[in-house]
Design an enzyme around this catalytic site. Structure first.
Site, PDB file in Angstrom:
ATOM      1  N   TYR A  65      28.779  41.589  54.575  1.00 22.85           N
ATOM      2  CA  TYR A  65      28.223  42.872  54.148  1.00 22.85           C
ATOM      3  C   TYR A  65      26.718  42.869  54.421  1.00 22.85           C
ATOM      4  O   TYR A  65      25.927  42.374  53.634  1.00 22.85           O
ATOM      5  CB  TYR A  65      28.514  43.152  52.667  1.00 22.85           C
ATOM      6  CG  TYR A  65      29.984  43.286  52.331  1.00 22.85           C
ATOM      7  CD1 TYR A  65      30.943  43.504  53.325  1.00 22.85           C
ATOM      8  CD2 TYR A  65      30.436  43.203  51.019  1.00 22.85           C
ATOM      9  CE1 TYR A  65      32.294  43.631  53.020  1.00 22.85           C
ATOM     10  CE2 TYR A  65      31.787  43.329  50.701  1.00 22.85           C
ATOM     11  CZ  TYR A  65      32.709  43.533  51.713  1.00 22.85           C
ATOM     12  OH  TYR A  65      34.039  43.653  51.399  1.00 22.85           O
ATOM     13  N   PHE A 210      38.948  50.140  48.604  1.00 21.59           N
ATOM     14  CA  PHE A 210      39.020  51.605  48.752  1.00 21.59           C
ATOM     15  C   PHE A 210      39.804  52.204  47.571  1.00 21.59           C
ATOM     16  O   PHE A 210      40.680  53.041  47.767  1.00 21.59           O
ATOM     17  CB  PHE A 210      39.687  52.012  50.075  1.00 21.59           C
ATOM     18  CG  PHE A 210      38.838  51.872  51.315  1.00 21.59           C
ATOM     19  CD1 PHE A 210      37.503  51.497  51.241  1.00 21.59           C
ATOM     20  CD2 PHE A 210      39.365  52.146  52.581  1.00 21.59           C
ATOM     21  CE1 PHE A 210      36.721  51.367  52.391  1.00 21.59           C
ATOM     22  CE2 PHE A 210      38.597  52.029  53.728  1.00 21.59           C
ATOM     23  CZ  PHE A 210      37.274  51.636  53.637  1.00 21.59           C
TER      24      PHE A 210
HETATM   25  N1  LIG Z   1      38.571  42.996  51.654  1.00 25.64           N
HETATM   26  C1  LIG Z   1      38.242  43.954  52.490  1.00 25.64           C
HETATM   27  O1  LIG Z   1      38.604  43.935  53.680  1.00 25.64           O
HETATM   28  C2  LIG Z   1      37.409  45.095  51.994  1.00 25.64           C
HETATM   29  C3  LIG Z   1      37.225  46.242  52.789  1.00 25.64           C
HETATM   30  C4  LIG Z   1      36.467  47.282  52.274  1.00 25.64           C
HETATM   31  C5  LIG Z   1      35.893  47.178  50.999  1.00 25.64           C
HETATM   32  N2  LIG Z   1      36.080  46.044  50.261  1.00 25.64           N
HETATM   33  C6  LIG Z   1      35.508  45.898  48.900  1.00 25.64           C
HETATM   34  O2  LIG Z   1      36.025  46.961  48.113  1.00 25.64           O
HETATM   35  C7  LIG Z   1      34.953  47.647  47.469  1.00 25.64           C
HETATM   36  C8  LIG Z   1      35.357  49.066  47.230  1.00 25.64           C
HETATM   37  O3  LIG Z   1      35.555  49.747  48.454  1.00 25.64           O
HETATM   38  P1  LIG Z   1      34.584  50.917  48.932  1.00 25.64           P
HETATM   39  O4  LIG Z   1      33.288  50.788  48.256  1.00 25.64           O
HETATM   40  O5  LIG Z   1      34.541  50.938  50.388  1.00 25.64           O
HETATM   41  O6  LIG Z   1      35.431  52.222  48.616  1.00 25.64           O
HETATM   42  P2  LIG Z   1      35.691  53.117  47.336  1.00 25.64           P
HETATM   43  O7  LIG Z   1      35.281  52.414  46.104  1.00 25.64           O
HETATM   44  O8  LIG Z   1      37.052  53.685  47.467  1.00 25.64           O
HETATM   45  O9  LIG Z   1      34.714  54.328  47.606  1.00 25.64           O
HETATM   46  C9  LIG Z   1      33.343  54.168  47.793  1.00 25.64           C
HETATM   47  C10 LIG Z   1      32.793  55.530  48.213  1.00 25.64           C
HETATM   48  O10 LIG Z   1      33.027  56.441  47.164  1.00 25.64           O
HETATM   49  C11 LIG Z   1      31.821  56.988  46.702  1.00 25.64           C
HETATM   50  N3  LIG Z   1      31.888  56.965  45.239  1.00 25.64           N
HETATM   51  C12 LIG Z   1      31.972  55.877  44.432  1.00 25.64           C
HETATM   52  N4  LIG Z   1      32.024  56.264  43.143  1.00 25.64           N
HETATM   53  C13 LIG Z   1      31.989  57.618  43.154  1.00 25.64           C
HETATM   54  C14 LIG Z   1      32.019  58.592  42.137  1.00 25.64           C
HETATM   55  N5  LIG Z   1      32.102  58.244  40.849  1.00 25.64           N
HETATM   56  N6  LIG Z   1      31.945  59.905  42.495  1.00 25.64           N
HETATM   57  C15 LIG Z   1      31.869  60.271  43.796  1.00 25.64           C
HETATM   58  N7  LIG Z   1      31.846  59.382  44.815  1.00 25.64           N
HETATM   59  C16 LIG Z   1      31.907  58.066  44.493  1.00 25.64           C
HETATM   60  C17 LIG Z   1      30.719  56.095  47.226  1.00 25.64           C
HETATM   61  O11 LIG Z   1      29.588  56.847  47.568  1.00 25.64           O
HETATM   62  P3  LIG Z   1      28.217  56.734  46.691  1.00 25.64           P
HETATM   63  O12 LIG Z   1      27.533  55.507  47.162  1.00 25.64           O
HETATM   64  O13 LIG Z   1      27.509  57.999  47.030  1.00 25.64           O
HETATM   65  O14 LIG Z   1      28.625  56.663  45.254  1.00 25.64           O
HETATM   66  C18 LIG Z   1      31.338  55.497  48.479  1.00 25.64           C
HETATM   67  O15 LIG Z   1      31.085  56.330  49.598  1.00 25.64           O
HETATM   68  C19 LIG Z   1      33.774  47.427  48.421  1.00 25.64           C
HETATM   69  O16 LIG Z   1      32.533  47.678  47.788  1.00 25.64           O
HETATM   70  C20 LIG Z   1      33.996  45.995  48.833  1.00 25.64           C
HETATM   71  O17 LIG Z   1      33.485  45.125  47.834  1.00 25.64           O
HETATM   72  C21 LIG Z   1      36.832  45.021  50.740  1.00 25.64           C
END
Ligand SMILES: NC(=O)c1ccc[n+]([C@@H]2O[C@H](COP(=O)([O-])OP(=O)(O)OC[C@H]3O[C@@H](n4cnc5c(N)ncnc54)[C@H](OP(=O)(O)O)[C@@H]3O)[C@@H](O)[C@H]2O)c1
Length: 291
Positions: A65, A210
């Protein structure tokens, strides 16, 4: 249909790491394309401190990251770490540019990744080290074998896997004690339901990435807005509360770069949906599922 267990707020990873079930994903605190520094690194450090102040004690990150940026910011903001904070990191990918994530889970590469994470996170031992993804060019058993060696050397406490099929999970479990699985999963993306079932059966933590479908589930006006309105909550909170209710081994790690969104997401841990609401949401979600 899955039997809904009474909600517990904590889960014990690997028999000895008790965490609040709603964690934080630290992928969104980097630059665009999960590449380079964020626009305001100090704001990211303030956000990380707020994560801990709110009682979250599971932070997910990875060497990839940024690369390195998320781990560096975590150490700068939070080291020395408070007791009970579990930092879960990962290795096994390379970064070749914004949005590019080639796999490289050769044993020697995983060991190099782990050493880098230990150094950046300023840790002697990583509580939860996850194989970011199986590498088709490397037998899974070889990648896990390297992680077992790191564990035997005391450099990692527990081992997790990510982006695995049910078959890969079983193969991994034949080599090491797998304590968590991190796969893409949300109300509208249930391809990993079989893996979740296996985790539930074995008491393995399931970390859905996600969890908000990259923010889509947090949009007002979607399939969750009716329940959200009735409960004076947001759609994103309902999506997270559904995940927590769906399985007792579920450990969502919503990611955000905004303190407002962080506070909203953490508050979802308090939202208890009724059985009727869960059924209504579940069918709305499966109607939309790409599965
Ligand atoms: N193992 C893997 O291959 C893999 C792949 C991807 C991710 N991950 C992990 O999974 C975690 C979660 O995934 P993610 O962050 O990509 O996706 P997510 O949690 O589904 O969504 C994040 C997105 O949603 C928005 N968001 C978050 N809270 C919100 C709210 N309360 N209201 C409106 N929008 C909101 C964020 O924008 P804002 O910043 O504007 O809030 C961001 O664009 C990552 O941080 C990472 O640690 C792992």
């Amino acid at each position: 249909m899955r039997r809904l267990e009474p909600m517990t707020t904590t889960f014990t990873i690997g028999g000895d790491l008790e965490v609040r079930r709603l964690g934080f994903g630290a992928m969104r605190i980097t630059g665009d394309g999960i590449w380079g520094l964020p626009e305001d690194p100090e704001a990211a450090r303030v956000l990380l401190r707020r994560v801990v102040e709110l009682g979250v004690n599971l932070i997910d990150t990875a060497d990839s990251y940024g690369p390195e940026v998320s781990e560096n910011l975590i150490a700068e903001a939070l080291h020395p770490y408070p007791d009970g904070l579990v930092i879960a990191t990962k290795g096994g990918l390379r970064r070749t540019g914004p949005g590019a994530w080639p796999r490289d889970a050769r044993p020697e590469r995983l060991k190099e990744c782990c050493e880098g994470s230990l150094r950046r996170l300023r840790l002697e031992r990583i509580d939860l080290y996850q194989l970011h993804a199986p590498d088709p060019a490397v037998p899974l058993e070889d990648s896990l074998g390297a992680m077992k060696e790191l564990q035997d050397e005391g450099k990692i406490r527990h081992i997790g896997v990510s982006n695995v099929s049910l078959d890969e999970l079983e193969r991994a479990r034949s080599v090491v004690d797998v304590v968590t699985v991190q796969n893409r999963y949300s109300l509208v993306d249930r391809h990993s339901e079989d893996v979740l079932d296996a985790c539930e059966g074995a008491g393995i933590g399931f970390v859905p990435w996600f969890p908000l479908a990259m923010g889509d589930l947090a949009e007002p006006g979607g399939p969750l807005s009716e329940v959200a309105r009735a409960r004076d909550a947001t759609s994103g909170q309902v999506a997270l509360a559904w995940l927590l209710a769906h399985s007792p081994v579920m450990l969502p790690i919503p990611g955000t770069s905004s303190i407002e969104h962080l506070e909203e997401n953490v508050a979802a841990g308090e939202l208890r949906l009724s059985d009727d609401e869960l059924r209504q949401i579940g069918s709305a979600g499966s109607g939309k599922s790409a599965a």
